[in-house]
Design an enzyme around this catalytic site. Structure first.
Site, PDB file in Angstrom:
ATOM      1  CD  GLN A  11     -11.593  -0.718  -8.494  1.00  0.00           C
ATOM      2  OE1 GLN A  11     -12.344   0.070  -9.048  1.00  0.00           O
ATOM      3  NE2 GLN A  11     -10.355  -0.404  -8.170  1.00  0.00           N
ATOM      4  CE  LYS A  49      -2.610  11.963 -18.562  1.00  0.00           C
ATOM      5  NZ  LYS A  49      -3.296  12.184 -19.876  1.00  0.00           N
ATOM      6  CG  HIS A  80      -6.601   8.387  -6.474  1.00  0.00           C
ATOM      7  ND1 HIS A  80      -6.258   7.276  -7.203  1.00  0.00           N
ATOM      8  CD2 HIS A  80      -5.426   8.961  -6.090  1.00  0.00           C
ATOM      9  CE1 HIS A  80      -4.952   7.181  -7.275  1.00  0.00           C
ATOM     10  NE2 HIS A  80      -4.415   8.185  -6.608  1.00  0.00           N
ATOM     11  CE1 TYR A 111      -8.370  -0.950 -19.097  1.00  0.00           C
ATOM     12  CE2 TYR A 111      -7.517   0.588 -17.467  1.00  0.00           C
ATOM     13  CZ  TYR A 111      -8.245   0.342 -18.617  1.00  0.00           C
ATOM     14  OH  TYR A 111      -8.818   1.375 -19.282  1.00  0.00           O
ATOM     15  CE  LYS A 162      -2.688  -2.556  -0.561  1.00  0.00           C
ATOM     16  NZ  LYS A 162      -3.495  -2.661  -1.779  1.00  0.00           N
ATOM     17  NE  ARG A 199       1.127   9.752 -17.521  1.00  0.00           N
ATOM     18  CZ  ARG A 199      -0.074   9.189 -17.647  1.00  0.00           C
ATOM     19  NH1 ARG A 199      -0.700   8.744 -16.559  1.00  0.00           N
ATOM     20  NH2 ARG A 199      -0.642   9.063 -18.806  1.00  0.00           N
ATOM     21  CG  HIS A 230      -8.603   3.203  -1.988  1.00  0.00           C
ATOM     22  ND1 HIS A 230      -9.274   2.232  -1.294  1.00  0.00           N
ATOM     23  CD2 HIS A 230      -7.715   2.535  -2.772  1.00  0.00           C
ATOM     24  CE1 HIS A 230      -8.820   1.036  -1.627  1.00  0.00           C
ATOM     25  NE2 HIS A 230      -7.864   1.196  -2.522  1.00  0.00           N
ATOM     26  NE  ARG A 257     -14.124   9.397 -13.362  1.00  0.00           N
ATOM     27  CZ  ARG A 257     -13.113  10.113 -12.872  1.00  0.00           C
ATOM     28  NH1 ARG A 257     -13.350  11.228 -12.208  1.00  0.00           N
ATOM     29  NH2 ARG A 257     -11.872   9.737 -13.053  1.00  0.00           N
ATOM     30  CE  LYS A 292     -11.371   3.966 -18.050  1.00  0.00           C
ATOM     31  NZ  LYS A 292     -11.092   5.258 -18.707  1.00  0.00           N
TER      32      LYS A 292
END
Length: 346
Positions: free
Chosen positions: A213, A141, A149, A189, A126, A139, A152, A268, A206
């Site tokens: 999950q 993003k 995100h 992936y 983790k 990058r 988690h 999204r 995808k």
């Protein structure tokens, strides 16, 4: 007031000492397990970088590509996750565990020590996975750095430090094994995705990553729920079962919301952007014309450009799709010209 502060300080220290003293002595010899302070410091530095320092450093810089690094990173985690799943199975889940009420083996038997080792390795994975967000920052993003995100990636390592410290194995380790199984698929992936456009045709699944999950959280919650219907259970740390149940349920709600937003409402999905010439382009790599040719000329596409594609009209009748100076497609016209040498704006 000073006396109250001092008393509170002493009480806080007593609580801290009590909590640390409860850590399994078999785990203390592993890196970062002597105290929760180093682990907490790492997570605070992570949050500081991804939420403040990183975006400021990248504000006036071009995004890094990092293609090779990301491929290596993702497939490294695939291999690590496979190893973790195998070790969990061999340490109990495929050998001596009942998949119901399984207590922590506190002995120093080879199998018990093997479970301690893989429980720590799962927690340490983790910490490695914090690089997910670092790559997003470098990058640029920003759209990927969501509350889900960040929460988690920071909440999971912090809580699992205590899980490994107090209960390395037993019933509470089920969700770690399931999580590692999902990460085998997930990072595979990501590795293919980072490898470039040649592998895009293999990534049609995808949408099902989120479904996988969600299935994970259902399995984790159901496994923990059975504890509440047992007449008796010798698992030593029921608090961890309560936390695992809440964790599975809470993240099921968050990921369900993501599913609705992404695949039901489509919020999204790839969005239109506008390039510097006012042309509409799409993030999925397909180029759409930013103008109409003269009425006696027709435009035929024999190529595509990516999301930053810019189409220029030229005197020799060839229109090139370019991205940062690279050409991957062209369009040509029957009469070799456009109206006044330019494309009409869409």
């Amino acid at each position: 007031m000073l006396q109250k502060i001092q008393e509170f300080g002493f009480h806080a220290k007593d609580i801290y000492d009590y909590l640390v003293a409860g850590v399994d002595p078999r785990v203390r010899e592993y890196p970062l397990m002597q105290s929760p302070v180093p682990m907490t410091a790492i997570l605070l530095c992570y949050l500081f970088f991804v939420l403040y320092l990183g975006p400021r450093l990248m504000a006036n810089r071009k995004p890094f590509q990092l293609k090779e690094a990301m491929i290596a990173y993702n497939f490294l985690l695939v291999g690590l996750s496979i190893y973790i799943v195998y070790e969990f199975l061999m340490s109990g889940w495929a050998t001596t565990y009942t998949w119901r009420c399984d207590p922590v083996d506190t002995s120093n038997s080879p199998q018990a020590l093997r479970m301690v080792s893989v429980a720590w390795l799962f927690w340490f994975s983790k910490i490695i996975e914090l690089m997910d967000t670092i790559f997003f920052v470098l990058r640029k993003k920003r759209g990927q750095i969501t509350f889900l995100h960040i929460f988690h990636h920071s909440f999971m390592p912090w809580t699992w430090w205590w899980g490994v410290g107090y209960a390395p194995g037993g019933m509470g380790s089920f969700h770690a094994m399931v999580n590692s199984s999902v990460h085998v698929i997930m990072y595979f992936y990501y590795g293919l995705s980072a490898a470039g456009p040649r592998f895009q045709k293999f990534l049609w699944w995808k949408k099902y990553m989120t479904a996988i999950q969600l299935t994970q959280f259902v399995l984790v919650s159901l496994h923990a729920t059975q504890y509440y219907f047992m007449d008796s259970c010798s698992y030593q740390f029921p608090t961890i079962i309560h936390l695992v149940w809440m964790y599975g349920t809470f993240f099921f709600v968050l990921f369900s919301n993501f599913w609705v937003q992404a695949y039901v409402k489509g919020k999204r999905l790839p969005k239109q952007d506008v390039n510097q010439n006012g042309a509409a382009v799409y993030a999925n790599g397909k180029h759409h014309e930013n103008g109409k040719p003269h009425k006696n000329g027709k435009c035929y596409e024999n190529g595509t450009s990516n999301g930053n594609g810019i189409s220029h009209g030229t005197t020799n009748g060839i229109s090139h799709g370019t991205t940062n100076g690279s050409t991957n497609g062209s369009a040509y016209y029957e009469n070799g010209s456009t109206h006044n040498g330019k494309m009409k704006k869409a």
